[in-house]
Design a protein around this motif. Structure first.
Motif, PDB file in Angstrom:
ATOM      1  N   ILE A  23       0.817  -1.212   0.000  1.00 10.59           N
ATOM      2  CA  ILE A  23       0.000   0.000   0.000  1.00 10.59           C
ATOM      3  C   ILE A  23       0.855   1.269   0.000  1.00 10.59           C
ATOM      4  N   ILE A  38       0.521   5.513   7.014  1.00  8.33           N
ATOM      5  CA  ILE A  38       0.137   4.110   6.854  1.00  8.33           C
ATOM      6  C   ILE A  38      -0.038   3.531   8.248  1.00  8.33           C
ATOM      7  N   ASN A  40      -1.803  -0.042  10.118  1.00  5.19           N
ATOM      8  CA  ASN A  40      -2.508  -1.331  10.036  1.00  5.19           C
ATOM      9  C   ASN A  40      -2.908  -1.692   8.612  1.00  5.19           C
ATOM     10  N   LYS A  42      -3.563   0.250   6.166  1.00 11.30           N
ATOM     11  CA  LYS A  42      -4.466   1.218   5.552  1.00 11.30           C
ATOM     12  C   LYS A  42      -3.724   2.530   5.338  1.00 11.30           C
ATOM     13  N   LYS A  44      -3.865   6.518   4.805  1.00 12.34           N
ATOM     14  CA  LYS A  44      -4.685   7.707   4.988  1.00 12.34           C
ATOM     15  C   LYS A  44      -3.966   8.819   4.236  1.00 12.34           C
ATOM     16  N   GLU A  67      -8.955   7.155   2.369  1.00 14.76           N
ATOM     17  CA  GLU A  67      -8.391   5.957   2.986  1.00 14.76           C
ATOM     18  C   GLU A  67      -8.442   4.829   1.972  1.00 14.76           C
ATOM     19  N   ILE A  68      -7.325   4.127   1.827  1.00 12.77           N
ATOM     20  CA  ILE A  68      -7.236   3.002   0.892  1.00 12.77           C
ATOM     21  C   ILE A  68      -6.662   1.802   1.625  1.00 12.77           C
ATOM     22  N   ALA A  69      -7.291   0.652   1.432  1.00 11.94           N
ATOM     23  CA  ALA A  69      -6.796  -0.594   2.013  1.00 11.94           C
ATOM     24  C   ALA A  69      -6.980  -1.718   1.002  1.00 11.94           C
ATOM     25  N   GLU A  71      -8.336  -4.983   0.100  1.00 13.48           N
ATOM     26  CA  GLU A  71      -9.405  -5.826   0.621  1.00 13.48           C
ATOM     27  C   GLU A  71      -9.170  -7.293   0.271  1.00 13.48           C
ATOM     28  N   TYR A  80      -9.286  -3.097  -3.876  1.00  7.37           N
ATOM     29  CA  TYR A  80      -8.980  -2.092  -2.870  1.00  7.37           C
ATOM     30  C   TYR A  80     -10.272  -1.432  -2.414  1.00  7.37           C
ATOM     31  N   LYS A  81     -10.375  -1.243  -1.108  1.00  7.78           N
ATOM     32  CA  LYS A  81     -11.499  -0.515  -0.539  1.00  7.78           C
ATOM     33  C   LYS A  81     -11.052   0.934  -0.382  1.00  7.78           C
ATOM     34  N   LYS A  92     -17.410   6.486  -1.210  1.00  6.00           N
ATOM     35  CA  LYS A  92     -16.818   5.181  -0.926  1.00  6.00           C
ATOM     36  C   LYS A  92     -16.953   4.307  -2.154  1.00  6.00           C
TER      37      LYS A  92
END
Length: 134
Positions: A23, A38, A40, A42, A44, A67-69, A71, A80-81, A92
């Motif tokens: 990420i 960054i 956990n 994720k 920001k 915010e990008i994580a 998934e 990616y969420k 979202k």
């Protein structure tokens, strides 16, 4: 809103896979990033985008928090969420990326589906959201 596209990059598919599974490396490739952290797994991110092309006298820059994580990551496909806000209006969605090997290069096939907040839909009457995405 739905977006999709395809492009090629001059790197081996394994290198592309390594990048897309990290990420922080993804964030480093994004345009208009002002700051990021960054935590956990994720990211920001704070973006700053020039929207002066919209020709609105009082609006030339928009900032957004995103915010990008990751998934899901499976073989050469990633989901990616993504969530955030622009001008205090939330959004979202999900971004899906698939990698294909082609002659020492990598083809990236992507699609995204986002729910835009009410304010962003209203802004869409005055600002071409596609220009901001590009």
């Amino acid at each position: 809103m739905e977006y999709q596209g395809t492009f090629e990059i001059p790197v081996d598919i394994e290198k592309a896979k390594t990048l897309l599974s990290n990420i922080e490396e993804i964030v480093k490739c994004l345009p208009n990033v002002e700051d990021y952290t960054i935590e956990n797994g994720k990211a920001k991110i704070m973006f700053k985008a020039n929207v002066s092309e919209a020709k609105i006298d009082y609006l030339s820059v928009i900032r957004s928090k995103v915010e990008i994580a990751i998934e899901e990551a499976k073989d050469y496909e990633y989901t990616y969420k993504v969530s955030g806000s622009v001008a205090r209006a939330g959004f979202k969605g999900k971004l899906h990326v698939k990698l294909e090997k082609i002659d020492g290069k990598t083809r990236i096939i992507w699609d995204a589906n986002f729910e835009l907040g009410r304010l962003l839909r209203m802004l869409g009457k005055f600002i071409d959201v596609d220009v901001i995405v590009e």
